[in-house]
Every structure is written in C-alpha cells, then in structure tokens.
Design an enzyme around this catalytic site. Structure first.
Site, mmCIF file in Angstrom:
data_model
loop_
_atom_site.group_PDB
_atom_site.id
_atom_site.type_symbol
_atom_site.label_atom_id
_atom_site.label_comp_id
_atom_site.label_asym_id
_atom_site.label_seq_id
_atom_site.Cartn_x
_atom_site.Cartn_y
_atom_site.Cartn_z
ATOM 1 N N CYS A 81 27.831 100.145 -80.090
ATOM 2 C CA CYS A 81 26.990 98.962 -80.304
ATOM 3 C C CYS A 81 26.597 98.828 -81.782
ATOM 4 O O CYS A 81 27.402 98.411 -82.587
ATOM 5 C CB CYS A 81 25.789 99.001 -79.356
ATOM 6 S SG CYS A 81 25.034 97.388 -79.087
ATOM 7 N N HIS A 171 27.661 100.573 -74.357
ATOM 8 C CA HIS A 171 26.915 101.839 -74.329
ATOM 9 C C HIS A 171 27.475 102.785 -73.271
ATOM 10 O O HIS A 171 27.064 102.741 -72.122
ATOM 11 C CB HIS A 171 25.439 101.572 -74.028
ATOM 12 C CG HIS A 171 24.729 100.867 -75.115
ATOM 13 N ND1 HIS A 171 24.051 101.540 -76.112
ATOM 14 C CD2 HIS A 171 24.592 99.544 -75.377
ATOM 15 C CE1 HIS A 171 23.523 100.645 -76.943
ATOM 16 N NE2 HIS A 171 23.839 99.442 -76.526
ATOM 17 N N GLU A 173 26.855 105.865 -73.044
ATOM 18 C CA GLU A 173 25.844 106.892 -72.780
ATOM 19 C C GLU A 173 24.869 106.488 -71.670
ATOM 20 O O GLU A 173 24.073 107.297 -71.208
ATOM 21 C CB GLU A 173 25.071 107.238 -74.070
ATOM 22 C CG GLU A 173 24.063 106.202 -74.513
ATOM 23 C CD GLU A 173 24.623 104.967 -75.214
ATOM 24 O OE1 GLU A 173 23.807 104.165 -75.694
ATOM 25 O OE2 GLU A 173 25.865 104.803 -75.282
#
Length: 188
Positions: A81, A171, A173
């Site tokens: 990002c 993202h 994560e």
C-alpha cells in the site's frame, strides 16, 4: 533465521511483524537511522499507512537515503500500500517522490476513501488464489515492461516485482493467510 527490518515510523508495521515472527523470522523495527546503519537484514518491509507522513518522517529522521541505498544495492523488499507509493518512480496525484526505485506509476487513494475499501480474491503468482484487502489503496497505473505482474484485480495490476522489489497495492498482513510473506522470506 531470517532478520527482517520493518519500517516502523507509522502505519501497519505491527501486523507484518506478527506474521513474520509466526514464520520464524527475527524482526527489527526501523525507527531511526541507527536502526538501519547498525544492523544487518535479509529483507525490508515497507508497510501500509500514510505515504506522505512516512515520507516526511523518513526525511526528518534521515532514514530515506540509507534505506534507498539498501534497496538500490539489492536487498529484498516487500512494500504494501503506502510502501508501494514510497517505491514508485511516479505518483500521478502527488508531487513528492520518495525512494523512486520501482519503474511504475501509481495513483494515491485511487479506490476512494475508507468507505471505498474492498476485498477481492484473485490469483497471485507463486501463491494461488489469495484474499486481498484494499484499504484506501493506491492503483498501479503504468508498469514498465521489465516489471513482472504478480496479481491483477479488475484487469489492473495490484502486485508487481522488479528485481529485488515486491510491491503490492493491498494488505497481505491482514487476515491469516501468510503465503505472500512466506514467499517473500524464501526470496530473502
């Protein structure tokens, strides 16, 4: 054990740190210049967050140049990002340039405000189908031919690799799927 440097001046660094630690990596938070210059890393994470704030802090903390040198010297990088924006050579709606080491053009917040965030599931090269979380995400508007497109959503690239740099508009994560981080650790 792999040692990962995670830019930790702002943004979603802790989520990356937890995922990498669960995969057996040692994580070092990069908060000041000496964290970069006094440690050895096998790879670097540039997390999501606010790219303008991250860029400002990188300059104020004198971290921009040593990180850029590591990237140019070939250390593997996973940028998500805002990290993608930091790497991009061109940003269509921002006159700032940060590392400018990745031959792509991006547009900040291309998918709209927070309420424009979305989730997609698409193929990611080397991983298979992956759930992708887009949160005020940038879009990749132009990719040099030398870049490898790793994933697309709605016909547009959302993940690219160029040499040692892996850059994602989303993202990885977020959630529990650690395959993208595992793939990155294998590159380190």
């Amino acid at each position: 054990m792999k040692r990962m440097g995670i830019l930790a001046v702002q943004g979603a660094f802790i989520e990356h740190e937890k995922m990498l630690a669960n995969l057996g990596a040692e994580c070092i938070e990069l908060r000041q210049k000496k964290d970069i210059t006094e440690n050895h890393f096998d790879g670097i994470i540039l997390p999501g967050g606010e790219s303008i704030v991250q860029g400002k802090l990188l300059r104020e903390l004198d971290m921009l140049v040593p990180l850029k040198k590591l990237i140019q010297d070939g250390i593997p990088v996973l940028a998500t990002c805002a990290g993608l924006i930091l790497l991009a050579e061109e940003i269509t709606n921002d006159e700032n340039r940060y590392f400018a080491t990745l031959p792509v053009t991006v547009q900040r917040n291309a998918y709209g405000r927070q309420c424009g965030s979305f989730i997609a599931e698409e193929k990611f090269l080397g991983v298979g189908n992956s759930v992708m979380h887009f949160i005020r995400a940038p879009s990749i508007e132009r990719v040099e031919n030398s870049c490898e497109v790793l994933a697309q959503v709605r016909g547009k690239p959302v993940a690219v690799r160029w040499k040692n740099q892996n850059a994602l508009a989303f993202h990885p994560e977020v959630g529990t799927d650690d395959r993208i981080h595992r793939l990155f650790l294998n590159q380190c």
